[in-house]
Design a protein around this motif. Structure first.
Motif, PDB file in Angstrom:
ATOM      1  N   THR A  73       0.338  60.319 124.868  1.00 25.11           N
ATOM      2  CA  THR A  73       0.057  60.081 123.445  1.00 25.11           C
ATOM      3  C   THR A  73      -0.908  58.917 123.259  1.00 25.11           C
ATOM      4  OG1 THR A  73       2.204  60.968 122.765  1.00 25.11           O
ATOM      5  CG2 THR A  73       1.053  59.522 121.215  1.00 25.11           C
ATOM      6  N   GLN A  74      -0.649  57.817 123.964  1.00 22.74           N
ATOM      7  CA  GLN A  74      -1.532  56.652 123.856  1.00 22.74           C
ATOM      8  C   GLN A  74      -2.938  56.986 124.351  1.00 22.74           C
ATOM      9  OE1 GLN A  74      -1.027  53.713 122.413  1.00 22.74           O
ATOM     10  NE2 GLN A  74       1.002  54.434 121.795  1.00 22.74           N
TER      11      GLN A  74
ATOM     12  N   ARG B 173      -5.104  67.157 114.168  1.00 21.98           N
ATOM     13  CA  ARG B 173      -6.404  66.638 113.749  1.00 21.98           C
ATOM     14  C   ARG B 173      -7.180  67.703 112.971  1.00 21.98           C
ATOM     15  NH1 ARG B 173      -8.617  62.112 115.749  1.00 21.98           N
ATOM     16  NH2 ARG B 173     -10.714  63.038 115.671  1.00 21.98           N
TER      17      ARG B 173
ATOM     18  N   ARG C 108      -4.801  59.038 121.764  1.00 24.87           N
ATOM     19  CA  ARG C 108      -5.235  58.202 120.643  1.00 24.87           C
ATOM     20  C   ARG C 108      -6.466  57.389 121.005  1.00 24.87           C
ATOM     21  NH1 ARG C 108       0.848  56.160 118.953  1.00 24.87           N
ATOM     22  NH2 ARG C 108       1.435  58.024 117.749  1.00 24.87           N
TER      23      ARG C 108
ATOM     24  N   GLU D  88     -10.460  57.532 119.481  1.00 19.35           N
ATOM     25  CA  GLU D  88     -11.161  56.362 118.961  1.00 19.35           C
ATOM     26  C   GLU D  88     -12.481  56.098 119.686  1.00 19.35           C
ATOM     27  OE1 GLU D  88      -8.478  53.118 119.319  1.00 19.35           O
ATOM     28  OE2 GLU D  88      -7.018  53.920 117.875  1.00 19.35           O
TER      29      GLU D  88
END
Length: 294
Positions: free
Chosen positions: A177-178, A213, A181, A185
């Motif tokens: 998940t991190q 998204r 993300r 970005e």
């Protein structure tokens, strides 16, 4: 190579390794300096030719007066006993440049030959064979060209031209998940992103992230998913999940691919099958040089 200068520098280093600061002392001791001859590069096995530029460059660096004429092109099938090139000029120069040129020709032709064999096994499936970054340092561009000569396609060239997130990135990046993300970005809109997954739960997590998204009007992050070390049944299940995703995602399969397993992997739903053994476990195609004094 990416440029002719890079190829010249590679061959120059290979010749230096072979000749040291002294030269070919065997030829110097046995062959008259004014002897001229005609040499024939002959295939000893059936396969595909790749690496002719390496032979050209080796002979040119040893003696620019040598003349090399090819009767077969890279990517062409060759048969045992077939003459693929003729070299004319100084016998000493031919003998001095022979081994560097033939070593690379045999190595690259072996890559092209195995690639072509795997490509033939996928006939009618729509799947493609790709290489990996498991290449010999300094030879990557040549090895990747050999894969293309064999009918395969190239994966990313290096760490700089595409993002491929593997298990260690996920582990050291704080979890999937991190990592997703951070990719959202930092990955530019022109950069291709691929995620390697070890199981279908990870795949579902990747697809759910991008589906959310898309629902909010944002672009997806992931363009391809690598199903790592999965058998045909899991690949078929994963491919079905990917086909139901609202954005196009390439299905890549990798891990222990062999001639015996490759077609079943393709039929299970792979778009691309990447094979590290194309370049890290090469069986060379044998070529010889027959030289005759003029």
């Amino acid at each position: 190579m990416s440029t002719d200068l890079a190829l010249v520098e590679l061959i120059r280093r290979a010749l230096q390794e072979d000749l040291g600061g002294v030269g070919d002392i065997t030829t110097q001791a046995t062959v008259p300096v004014d002897a001229v001859g005609t040499a024939y590069v002959v295939a000893r096995q059936r396969g595909l030719l790749s690496g002719s530029r390496c032979v050209d460059t080796a002979f040119d660096l040893v003696d620019p007066q040598l003349q090399v004429e090819w009767s077969a092109k890279d990517g062409a099938e060759v048969a045992p006993g077939q003459v693929v090139a003729t070299v004319r000029g100084s016998a000493c120069s031919i003998l001095t440049g022979e081994r560097v040129g033939l070593n690379l020709l045999s190595h690259l032709s072996g890559i092209a030959t195995r690639t072509a064999g795997l490509v033939r096994l996928l006939d009618g499936t729509g799947a493609r064979i790709a290489d990996t970054r498991k290449t010999t340092p300094g030879l990557r561009a040549l090895q990747k060209q050999a894969v293309r000569d064999g009918g395969g396609i190239n994966h990313r060239f290096g760490l700089f031209d595409a993002i491929l997130v593997k298990d260690n990135h996920i582990g050291l990046g704080g979890g999937l998940t991190q990592v997703l993300r951070r990719l959202a970005e930092h990955a530019g809109h022109l950069t291709r992103v691929e995620i390697e997954v070890d199981d279908l739960d990870q795949l579902r997590q990747v697809l759910a992230f991008d589906a959310a998204r898309l629902r909010s009007g944002r672009a997806p992050v992931v363009h391809a998913v690598l199903l790592d070390n999965m058998g045909p049944d899991l690949i078929a299940e994963g491919a079905a999940l990917i086909r139901d995703h609202p954005a196009p995602v390439t299905v890549e399969v990798s891990g222990g691919v062999t001639e015996e397993s490759v077609r079943a992997l393709a039929q299970a739903g792979a778009d691309v099958i990447s094979v590290g053994a194309l370049t890290h476990s090469v069986t060379e195609l044998d070529f010889g040089l027959d030289l005759h004094e003029s």
